[in-house]
Design a protein around this motif. Structure first.
Motif, PDB file in Angstrom:
ATOM      1  N   ALA A   1      22.724  25.787 114.361  1.00  0.00           N
ATOM      2  CA  ALA A   1      23.471  25.855 113.048  1.00  0.00           C
ATOM      3  C   ALA A   1      22.053  26.510 111.572  1.00  0.00           C
ATOM      4  O   ALA A   1      21.005  26.835 112.714  1.00  0.00           O
ATOM      5  N   GLY A   2      22.336  26.731 110.405  1.00  0.00           N
ATOM      6  CA  GLY A   2      21.521  27.464 109.676  1.00  0.00           C
ATOM      7  C   GLY A   2      22.347  28.155 108.839  1.00  0.00           C
ATOM      8  O   GLY A   2      23.856  27.705 108.035  1.00  0.00           O
ATOM      9  N   LEU A   3      21.368  27.886 107.817  1.00  0.00           N
ATOM     10  CA  LEU A   3      22.214  28.940 106.075  1.00  0.00           C
ATOM     11  C   LEU A   3      22.205  30.551 106.573  1.00  0.00           C
ATOM     12  O   LEU A   3      21.998  30.776 107.248  1.00  0.00           O
ATOM     13  N   ASP A   4      23.685  30.070 106.063  1.00  0.00           N
ATOM     14  CA  ASP A   4      24.039  31.758 106.452  1.00  0.00           C
ATOM     15  C   ASP A   4      23.869  32.331 105.001  1.00  0.00           C
ATOM     16  O   ASP A   4      23.697  33.193 105.602  1.00  0.00           O
ATOM     17  N   MET A   5      23.765  31.932 104.005  1.00  0.00           N
ATOM     18  CA  MET A   5      22.343  33.469 102.727  1.00  0.00           C
ATOM     19  C   MET A   5      21.839  32.129 102.251  1.00  0.00           C
ATOM     20  O   MET A   5      21.395  30.821 102.331  1.00  0.00           O
TER      21      MET A   5
END
Length: 189
Positions: free
Chosen positions: A118-122
């Motif tokens: 899981a993570g921020l794409d931007m």
């Protein structure tokens, strides 16, 4: 998600990526999937970057205070050493990891391990963040989550930073960030 049955009995690994803006529920979804894997009696190991101490030093904690124990690490290669004989590896805040993370995930999947990242794409500037673009390219399954824009109530997929700090990484919560839709993000009111 449908997983094709494996007739040969050989365990097949794959990479799932959960992405989106801040406050979209990425960590909550990661925790949900990992808890379900444990209910299925699968051996699970969970990792997060050591720099993420916003809610807890070791646990992964969602904005709505759901939590699961994890191992904080300094670099992604450590995952290969600590994963051992597991069925599922969970990785939170993937955007903060080093450039070896996509290869580490590949190696785990090749060993027959289900990898959930899981993570921020931007980042706050609307640019691809860290290793997330490479993970998305390698993913077998992608889940893009959206928050709700605090300005207009539409679907939000941008993390607007309310602080003038220009560094790419600035750990914070609602004090520093808010979810916004494309229109409200670019209006920067």
């Amino acid at each position: 998600m449908f997983i094709e049955p494996n007739i040969s009995g050989e365990r097949r690994g794959f990479i799932e990526v959960i992405c989106g803006s801040m406050f979209s529920g990425k960590t909550e979804e990661l925790i949900r999937r990992l808890k379900r894997a444990r209910i299925a009696n699968l051996k699970v190991e969970i990792f997060k970057p050591r720099v993420d101490v916003r809610y807890h030093e070791t646990d992964i904690v969602s904005h709505d205070e759901k939590a699961i124990q994890s191992t904080p690490i300094d670099n992604s290669q450590i995952i290969l050493l600590l994963a051992g004989e597991v069925d599922v590896v969970g990785i939170d805040e993937a955007q903060f990891f080093d450039d070896q993370l996509p290869d580490v995930c590949d190696q785990l999947a090749l060993k027959g391990i289900r990898v959930i990242v899981a993570g921020l794409d931007m980042d706050y500037m609307g640019k691809p963040f860290g290793q997330m673009p490479n993970l998305l390219a390698k993913a077998d399954f992608i889940t893009k989550l959206h928050a709700i824009c605090v300005r207009c109530g539409n679907i939000a997929n941008y993390s607007y930073r309310k602080s003038p700090d220009a560094s790419q990484v600035l750990l914070g919560e609602k004090d520093l960030y808010e979810p916004r839709c494309r229109k409200c993000y670019y209006e920067k009111l």
